[in-house]
Design an enzyme around this catalytic site. Sequence first.
Site, PDB file in Angstrom:
ATOM      1  N   ASP A 107       0.857  -1.193   0.000  1.00  0.00           N
ATOM      2  CA  ASP A 107       0.000   0.000   0.000  1.00  0.00           C
ATOM      3  C   ASP A 107       0.893   1.243   0.000  1.00  0.00           C
ATOM      4  OD1 ASP A 107      -2.309  -1.500   0.168  1.00  0.00           O
ATOM      5  OD2 ASP A 107      -2.713  -1.051   2.270  1.00  0.00           O
ATOM      6  N   MET A 108       0.326   2.376  -0.439  1.00  0.00           N
ATOM      7  CA  MET A 108       1.103   3.623  -0.381  1.00  0.00           C
ATOM      8  C   MET A 108       0.531   4.506   0.722  1.00  0.00           C
ATOM      9  SD  MET A 108       3.712   5.165  -1.601  1.00  0.00           S
ATOM     10  CE  MET A 108       4.176   4.541  -3.207  1.00  0.00           C
ATOM     11  N   GLN A 137      -0.504   7.217  -6.232  1.00  0.00           N
ATOM     12  CA  GLN A 137      -1.626   8.118  -5.919  1.00  0.00           C
ATOM     13  C   GLN A 137      -1.694   9.282  -6.900  1.00  0.00           C
ATOM     14  OE1 GLN A 137       0.531   8.515  -2.401  1.00  0.00           O
ATOM     15  NE2 GLN A 137      -0.974   7.538  -1.071  1.00  0.00           N
ATOM     16  N   ARG A 158      -1.123  -0.408  -8.738  1.00  0.00           N
ATOM     17  CA  ARG A 158      -2.508  -0.024  -8.419  1.00  0.00           C
ATOM     18  C   ARG A 158      -2.624   1.499  -8.464  1.00  0.00           C
ATOM     19  NH1 ARG A 158      -3.438  -0.768  -2.472  1.00  0.00           N
ATOM     20  NH2 ARG A 158      -3.497  -2.990  -2.918  1.00  0.00           N
ATOM     21  N   LYS A 161      -6.817   7.416  -6.328  1.00  0.00           N
ATOM     22  CA  LYS A 161      -6.831   8.891  -6.312  1.00  0.00           C
ATOM     23  C   LYS A 161      -5.982   9.431  -5.159  1.00  0.00           C
ATOM     24  CE  LYS A 161     -11.186   9.216  -8.772  1.00  0.00           C
ATOM     25  NZ  LYS A 161     -12.603   9.608  -8.747  1.00  0.00           N
ATOM     26  N   GLY A 162      -5.867   8.666  -4.053  1.00  0.00           N
ATOM     27  CA  GLY A 162      -5.054   9.106  -2.913  1.00  0.00           C
ATOM     28  C   GLY A 162      -5.926   9.410  -1.715  1.00  0.00           C
ATOM     29  N   HIS A 203     -13.804   3.214  -7.147  1.00  0.00           N
ATOM     30  CA  HIS A 203     -15.235   2.855  -7.210  1.00  0.00           C
ATOM     31  C   HIS A 203     -15.979   3.726  -8.197  1.00  0.00           C
ATOM     32  CE1 HIS A 203     -13.655   2.298  -3.072  1.00  0.00           C
ATOM     33  NE2 HIS A 203     -14.011   1.069  -3.380  1.00  0.00           N
ATOM     34  N   ARG A 260     -13.093   5.679   9.506  1.00  0.00           N
ATOM     35  CA  ARG A 260     -12.601   6.386   8.306  1.00  0.00           C
ATOM     36  C   ARG A 260     -13.602   6.215   7.159  1.00  0.00           C
ATOM     37  NH1 ARG A 260      -7.175   4.215   6.326  1.00  0.00           N
ATOM     38  NH2 ARG A 260      -6.893   3.905   8.543  1.00  0.00           N
TER      39      ARG A 260
HETATM   40  P1  FAD Z   1     -14.294   8.999  -5.312  1.00  0.00           P
HETATM   41  O1  FAD Z   1     -13.509   9.966  -6.125  1.00  0.00           O
HETATM   42  O2  FAD Z   1     -14.230   9.115  -3.818  1.00  0.00           O
HETATM   43  O3  FAD Z   1     -15.807   9.044  -5.772  1.00  0.00           O
HETATM   44  C1  FAD Z   1     -16.132   9.035  -7.160  1.00  0.00           C
HETATM   45  C2  FAD Z   1     -17.439   8.308  -7.359  1.00  0.00           C
HETATM   46  O4  FAD Z   1     -17.277   6.890  -7.029  1.00  0.00           O
HETATM   47  C3  FAD Z   1     -18.572   8.783  -6.464  1.00  0.00           C
HETATM   48  O5  FAD Z   1     -19.202   9.927  -7.001  1.00  0.00           O
HETATM   49  C4  FAD Z   1     -19.486   7.554  -6.457  1.00  0.00           C
HETATM   50  O6  FAD Z   1     -20.199   7.456  -7.665  1.00  0.00           O
HETATM   51  C5  FAD Z   1     -18.468   6.392  -6.424  1.00  0.00           C
HETATM   52  N1  FAD Z   1     -18.183   6.034  -5.009  1.00  0.00           N
HETATM   53  C6  FAD Z   1     -17.076   6.327  -4.312  1.00  0.00           C
HETATM   54  N2  FAD Z   1     -17.155   5.824  -3.059  1.00  0.00           N
HETATM   55  C7  FAD Z   1     -18.377   5.234  -2.957  1.00  0.00           C
HETATM   56  C8  FAD Z   1     -19.066   4.561  -1.914  1.00  0.00           C
HETATM   57  N3  FAD Z   1     -18.520   4.417  -0.700  1.00  0.00           N
HETATM   58  N4  FAD Z   1     -20.300   4.074  -2.168  1.00  0.00           N
HETATM   59  C9  FAD Z   1     -20.861   4.218  -3.393  1.00  0.00           C
HETATM   60  N5  FAD Z   1     -20.254   4.850  -4.431  1.00  0.00           N
HETATM   61  C10 FAD Z   1     -19.042   5.360  -4.219  1.00  0.00           C
HETATM   62  N6  FAD Z   1      -5.365   5.161  -1.073  1.00  0.00           N
HETATM   63  C11 FAD Z   1      -4.072   5.395  -0.742  1.00  0.00           C
HETATM   64  O7  FAD Z   1      -3.686   6.554  -0.531  1.00  0.00           O
HETATM   65  N7  FAD Z   1      -3.188   4.341  -0.628  1.00  0.00           N
HETATM   66  C12 FAD Z   1      -3.533   3.049  -0.892  1.00  0.00           C
HETATM   67  O8  FAD Z   1      -2.698   2.144  -0.785  1.00  0.00           O
HETATM   68  C13 FAD Z   1      -4.895   2.807  -1.286  1.00  0.00           C
HETATM   69  N8  FAD Z   1      -5.301   1.547  -1.582  1.00  0.00           N
HETATM   70  C14 FAD Z   1      -6.569   1.364  -2.069  1.00  0.00           C
HETATM   71  C15 FAD Z   1      -6.950   0.084  -2.493  1.00  0.00           C
HETATM   72  C16 FAD Z   1      -8.186  -0.108  -3.079  1.00  0.00           C
HETATM   73  C17 FAD Z   1      -8.574  -1.482  -3.567  1.00  0.00           C
HETATM   74  C18 FAD Z   1      -9.094   0.995  -3.224  1.00  0.00           C
HETATM   75  C19 FAD Z   1     -10.433   0.825  -3.865  1.00  0.00           C
HETATM   76  C20 FAD Z   1      -8.745   2.233  -2.750  1.00  0.00           C
HETATM   77  C21 FAD Z   1      -7.496   2.443  -2.169  1.00  0.00           C
HETATM   78  N9  FAD Z   1      -7.102   3.696  -1.704  1.00  0.00           N
HETATM   79  C22 FAD Z   1      -5.804   3.909  -1.347  1.00  0.00           C
HETATM   80  C23 FAD Z   1      -8.122   4.784  -1.529  1.00  0.00           C
HETATM   81  C24 FAD Z   1      -8.179   5.735  -2.711  1.00  0.00           C
HETATM   82  O9  FAD Z   1      -7.045   6.559  -2.739  1.00  0.00           O
HETATM   83  C25 FAD Z   1      -9.431   6.650  -2.645  1.00  0.00           C
HETATM   84  O10 FAD Z   1      -9.352   7.426  -1.482  1.00  0.00           O
HETATM   85  C26 FAD Z   1     -10.751   5.922  -2.620  1.00  0.00           C
HETATM   86  O11 FAD Z   1     -10.742   4.810  -3.475  1.00  0.00           O
HETATM   87  C27 FAD Z   1     -11.880   6.876  -3.080  1.00  0.00           C
HETATM   88  O12 FAD Z   1     -11.735   7.243  -4.451  1.00  0.00           O
HETATM   89  P2  FAD Z   1     -12.625   6.605  -5.619  1.00  0.00           P
HETATM   90  O13 FAD Z   1     -11.856   6.698  -6.881  1.00  0.00           O
HETATM   91  O14 FAD Z   1     -13.035   5.230  -5.245  1.00  0.00           O
HETATM   92  O15 FAD Z   1     -13.938   7.472  -5.710  1.00  0.00           O
END
Ligand code: FAD
Length: 278
Positions: A107-108, A137, A158, A161-162, A203, A260
């Site tokens: 993970d980062m 990120q 992977r 967005k961060g 997501h 969180r």
């Molecule tokens: P967002 O930009 O938050 O949302 C965009 C759209 O996605 C929303 O409008 C909605 O339509 C949909 N969405 C988002 N969340 C939800 C929800 N809870 N329920 C329903 N719809 C939703 N971050 C790090 O800094 N380091 C890591 O090592 C790291 N590992 C990760 C591993 C995985 C498998 C995943 C999925 C995420 C990880 N992250 C990590 C977190 C990442 O950086 C984001 O903070 C997080 O994924 C939210 O961004 P997003 O692209 O999913 O969507």
Amino acid sequence: MLLPIANNFVAAEDQPGALSHIDTLNDDGIAGILNLLGEHYDDPADAAADADAYIELIEAIDRHDLDCCVSVKPSQIGLDCGDDVFLTHLDRIVDAGTTHDVFVWIDMEDYTTTDVTLSAFEHHARKTNGAVGVCVQANLKRTREDIERLTDVPGKVRFVKGAYDEPKHVAYKKKSEVNEAYRDLITYAFESFTKGKVAVGSHDPEVIDYVEELARTYDTPYEFQLLMGVREDAQRELATDHDVYQYVPYGPKWMSYFYRRVRERKENALFALRAVLS
Ligand code: FAD
């Protein structure tokens, strides 16, 4: 005890419960990424204990023949105690992963850890010919240069967005800028990766559509990764014709992870509450 309200986002407090969740996921065609919850240890004994737990977990994944990898946080296996502590434990975990054919993700964490994390990834990815992966990120301004450096490294990257609130001299702060950087990065990866696989950790339905578009143009291997408890229906639908991995946290330190998830999206709290009431 894991409260019922948290068990949408956290698989279990213990390893057997986590493995049983993965078994069910595998039946639905989804692979698992297990993460033992824990971070920022300043006592080397805690870091060593979690590194040992990951090695036991890797052995158990192999024994149970599950489609599952692991994901470790650098500060969980000693980065706050010193680079050497982190690198020593990572070596042990990657060795176990290679022996048992279990993929190891790193993970980062926040931007102060990027250099050491990427160097460790590059070293192990080349040494194991791609048995490890790292997260990058999009909110960090440096990431474009980082992935240019990773273009011919085997293993997986992977893209997320961060999740950390970084200072503005190193990070994009506006959501629109982060989204644009994310698109730019995955486009570059699809166009340019020669040995690595792209993992899309998001997501966001717009991101997922865009990746499907890229995949029609480029042959670069890719997979989707989503968190346990988030858009589970979409995960199952995607898994009918894509490689999908669910990131599954577990362990006794579940409380701060659960809060969180709730803090970042009020719908998560309502969803968890509804699940308890129904
Ligand atoms: P967002 O930009 O938050 O949302 C965009 C759209 O996605 C929303 O409008 C909605 O339509 C949909 N969405 C988002 N969340 C939800 C929800 N809870 N329920 C329903 N719809 C939703 N971050 C790090 O800094 N380091 C890591 O090592 C790291 N590992 C990760 C591993 C995985 C498998 C995943 C999925 C995420 C990880 N992250 C990590 C977190 C990442 O950086 C984001 O903070 C997080 O994924 C939210 O961004 P997003 O692209 O999913 O969507």
